[in-house]
Design a protein around this motif. Structure first.
Motif, PDB file in Angstrom:
ATOM      1  N   SER B 239     -67.365  -2.458 -67.805  1.00  0.00           N
ATOM      2  CA  SER B 239     -67.830  -2.313 -69.144  1.00  0.00           C
ATOM      3  C   SER B 239     -66.545  -2.387 -70.038  1.00  0.00           C
ATOM      4  N   LEU B 240     -65.730  -1.689 -69.424  1.00  0.00           N
ATOM      5  CA  LEU B 240     -64.012  -1.446 -70.206  1.00  0.00           C
ATOM      6  C   LEU B 240     -63.582  -2.841 -70.387  1.00  0.00           C
ATOM      7  N   ARG B 248     -70.931  -6.529 -74.680  1.00  0.00           N
ATOM      8  CA  ARG B 248     -71.655  -5.229 -74.016  1.00  0.00           C
ATOM      9  C   ARG B 248     -72.379  -5.656 -72.533  1.00  0.00           C
ATOM     10  N   LEU B 249     -72.469  -4.697 -71.913  1.00  0.00           N
ATOM     11  CA  LEU B 249     -73.045  -5.170 -70.488  1.00  0.00           C
ATOM     12  C   LEU B 249     -74.034  -3.982 -70.279  1.00  0.00           C
ATOM     13  N   PRO B 250     -75.038  -4.448 -69.805  1.00  0.00           N
ATOM     14  CA  PRO B 250     -76.192  -3.646 -69.380  1.00  0.00           C
ATOM     15  C   PRO B 250     -75.695  -2.638 -67.834  1.00  0.00           C
ATOM     16  N   ILE B 251     -74.683  -1.978 -68.195  1.00  0.00           N
ATOM     17  CA  ILE B 251     -74.260  -1.580 -66.970  1.00  0.00           C
ATOM     18  C   ILE B 251     -73.667   0.295 -67.052  1.00  0.00           C
ATOM     19  N   HIS B 252     -73.994   0.759 -66.362  1.00  0.00           N
ATOM     20  CA  HIS B 252     -73.551   2.419 -66.173  1.00  0.00           C
ATOM     21  C   HIS B 252     -72.432   2.327 -65.051  1.00  0.00           C
ATOM     22  N   THR B 253     -71.497   3.204 -65.337  1.00  0.00           N
ATOM     23  CA  THR B 253     -70.497   3.474 -64.091  1.00  0.00           C
ATOM     24  C   THR B 253     -70.937   4.896 -63.633  1.00  0.00           C
ATOM     25  N   TYR B 298     -75.144  11.421 -62.887  1.00  0.00           N
ATOM     26  CA  TYR B 298     -74.687  10.935 -64.128  1.00  0.00           C
ATOM     27  C   TYR B 298     -73.503  10.260 -64.194  1.00  0.00           C
ATOM     28  N   ALA B 299     -73.465   8.981 -65.375  1.00  0.00           N
ATOM     29  CA  ALA B 299     -72.301   8.335 -65.489  1.00  0.00           C
ATOM     30  C   ALA B 299     -71.107   9.066 -65.489  1.00  0.00           C
ATOM     31  N   LEU B 300     -69.914   8.394 -64.971  1.00  0.00           N
ATOM     32  CA  LEU B 300     -68.674   9.269 -64.895  1.00  0.00           C
ATOM     33  C   LEU B 300     -67.793   8.209 -64.609  1.00  0.00           C
ATOM     34  N   TYR B 301     -66.515   8.139 -64.824  1.00  0.00           N
ATOM     35  CA  TYR B 301     -65.321   7.449 -64.584  1.00  0.00           C
ATOM     36  C   TYR B 301     -64.448   8.171 -63.605  1.00  0.00           C
ATOM     37  N   ALA B 302     -64.678   9.530 -63.003  1.00  0.00           N
ATOM     38  CA  ALA B 302     -63.887  10.170 -62.148  1.00  0.00           C
ATOM     39  C   ALA B 302     -64.118   9.971 -60.732  1.00  0.00           C
ATOM     40  N   ARG B 304     -63.915  11.449 -57.932  1.00  0.00           N
ATOM     41  CA  ARG B 304     -63.809  12.882 -57.192  1.00  0.00           C
ATOM     42  C   ARG B 304     -65.161  13.007 -56.538  1.00  0.00           C
ATOM     43  N   GLU B 308     -71.579  19.501 -53.465  1.00  0.00           N
ATOM     44  CA  GLU B 308     -73.149  19.253 -53.695  1.00  0.00           C
ATOM     45  C   GLU B 308     -73.516  18.003 -53.002  1.00  0.00           C
TER      46      GLU B 308
END
Ligand SMILES: Cc1cc2nc3c(=O)[nH]c(=O)nc-3n(C[C@H](O)[C@H](O)[C@H](O)COP(=O)(O)OP(=O)(O)OC[C@H]3O[C@@H](n4cnc5c(N)ncnc54)[C@H](O)[C@@H]3O)c2cc1C
Lengths: 90, 413
Positions: B239-240, B248-253, B298-302, B304, B308
């Motif tokens: 997406s970046l 735009r893209l239909p994408i979640h990271t 949930y969406a995130l670019y980290a 880590r 959990e």
């Protein structure tokens, strides 16, 4: 355990919540082109950095807004949807 | 001390062969720039040079070669998907994988183990029968097996009924395989470089230059380069890059985690996946158990890992293999999965002319590395996607023609 501050229930384990996605304004269904509509349904900013999203506290069925940083996994602010509802800035 | 060895060491001309030529400066122009030196970008570069004679290619990566999802994935290779388009596509990849060590002259440790998808509910059994029929119809080996068959194929699996979700049966996919992920990236990189492709690591793309709707070059952390065509193959960063190019893209990271245990004696031949319990495991050539589970919530670019996730993995894993309770986890990590709503990838044209996309590989793209590289190279060379990848076009969303693979891809990878 990661904590999210629910505006209704206070600090809770983030596993009690579901993310509902980016806050976006729905285009006028009567006026939107097919391209506008499919972009509304499927397109995402998917930004790295500060985002504003819908979140849902499952046990109490409560929707609210959270701002968080998707680069660092920090929750910046949570507040009731009434703070912005109907007044989404562009 | 063997003196012969010392003498040998001092004799000249015995330096190890360099895998890649030394890094050079960026030239001002290339025919093709490929953004992302993961398996996909490197494979595309190799096939561009080999199949299409286009070797004036720069592969640009912000980090190191193969350091993205390519080096973080659990290397499951299979073609037992649900849609005919998907099954055919992944089957072509398996056929390429089988000859890849020979073709690249680099051992990718391709190891066919068989792949078992366990069913713990009637609904899961139904989807598997559906998959088995679609697969067989297209010539792909997939069969339903009952508990007897399972006991034969995987004697250590807990088939007892004293667990929360007893196993009812499984989909057995004989060609299921694992391979060495780094070797796939390095094999393609070396073979591409030998044909004249330049690989530039530590070179981040920071902007896409366009003129009248057509791409003309890219801005990088090491300066600007002009190019005739651009291919983006950046997985979690899709997406970046698309935003830089203006669409735009239909994408979640979303992060996807995995872990390995300390090495054990070989006991687990097949790859074992449970869609209902959301876990999977295979044993690597080194004896480590490579284990994975669901994406982060949930969406995130980290990138880590979390406690959990590890806890969530351990409980169902012990239901399948109770004797693993004493086994220690050695490493845990995360990659960034580019998730599409229909669990199918996005390959082909974009709204920007001469700018091509290879994205939406989510949790399942390693197995597609050879076929995607080959087909994207064709797309870039000809300027138009070949028939087998047409259904995966970005504009399928605008046409509401999604390719629903969720039943086969959501946990299985
Ligand atoms: C934990 C985990 C387990 C998985 N398990 C499996 C599995 O069992 N089977 C399977 O088939 N698939 C699996 N996958 C998915 C698979 O790993 C990916 O789909 C695949 O590796 C994608 O390859 P790629 O080359 O497209 O991306 P990557 O290998 O991620 O390469 C993309 C490259 O782009 C670079 N990049 C990003 N932004 C820029 C920029 N601005 N400028 C320059 N370079 C940039 C990155 O540094 C990176 O090296 C798994 C993924 C994860 C994370």
């Amino acid at each position: 355990m990661k904590i999210l501050h629910c505006p209704l229930n206070g600090p809770r384990n983030i596993s009690e919540f579901v993310c509902g996605g980016e806050v976006v304004e729905m285009p006028d269904p009567g006026a939107a082109t097919d391209a506008d509509w499919s972009d509304y349904v499927f397109g995402h900013e998917n930004a790295r950095g500060t985002v504003r999203e819908w979140w849902f506290h499952v046990p109490t069925a409560y929707w609210f807004i959270a701002e968080r940083d998707t680069g660092t996994d920090e929750i910046l602010r949570t507040y009731p949807a009434s703070e912005i509802f109907g007044r989404v800035p562009p | 001390m063997p003196l012969g060895l010392i003498r040998h060491g001092f004799r000249g001309g015995r330096r190890p062969r360099r895998a890649l030529p030394p890094a050079v400066g960026l030239r001002p122009r290339y025919d093709v720039a490929i953004i992302g030196a993961g398996g996909h970008g490197l494979a595309a570069a190799y096939y561009l040079a080999k199949d299409h004679g286009i070797a004036d290619v720069a592969v640009l990566d912000k980090g190191w070669l193969g350091g993205g999802n390519t080096a973080r994935n659990t290397t499951i290779i299979r073609s037992n998907y649900l849609t005919p388009e998907g099954v055919r596509f992944y089957d072509e990849s398996i056929r390429l994988f089988r000859g890849l060590s020979g073709e690249l002259d680099f051992n990718i440790l391709y190891s066919e183990r068989g792949h078992l998808t366990l069913a713990h509910t009637d609904a899961a059994l139904r989807t598997m029968r559906w998959r088995a029929e679609v697969n067989k119809h297209l010539g792909v080996e997939s069969e339903m097996v009952g508990l007897d068959g399972l006991a034969r194929l995987c004697p250590h699996l807990n088939l007892g009924r004293d667990v929360r979700f007893p196993i009812l049966g499984a989909l057995h996919h004989k060609p299921g395989a694992i391979a060495r992920h780094d070797a796939v990236a390095w094999g393609y990189a070396i073979a591409a470089a030998r044909r004249g492709v330049e690989i530039h690591q530590n070179t981040e793309v920071t902007g896409i230059l366009t003129e009248k709707g057509r791409v003309t070059g890219v801005e990088t952390s090491r300066g600007r380069i002009a190019c005739g065509k651009v291919l983006q193959a950046v997985a979690g960063s899709s997406s970046l890059l698309a935003t830089m190019a203006g669409f735009r893209l239909p994408i979640h990271t979303v992060p996807l985690q995995a872990c390995v245990t300390e090495p054990l004696k070989p006991f687990l031949d097949p790859i074992v996946v449970s869609g209902s319990l959301h876990v999977y495991v295979s044993q690597s050539a080194r004896g480590e158990l490579v284990m994975g589970g669901p994406t982060d919530p949930y969406a995130l670019y980290a990138q880590r890992p979390t406690l959990e996730w590890k806890e969530g993995l351990a409980a169902p894993m012990l239901a399948l293999f109770p004797f693993l309770a004493e086994v220690r986890v050695l490493r845990q990590w995360a990659g960034l999965a580019d998730m599409t709503p229909d669990f199918s990838p996005i390959m082909g044209l974009t709204p920007v002319e001469n700018y091509y996309i290879d994205a939406g590989w989510g949790t399942w793209g390693f197995k597609a590395t050879p076929v995607c590289g080959k087909r994207m190279a064709e797309t870039v060379a000809i300027g138009k996607p070949p028939a087998p990848i047409e259904p995966f076009a970005l504009d399928r969303f605008a046409a509401f023609r999604q390719l629903g693979e969720r039943g086969a891809a959501s946990v299985g990878h």
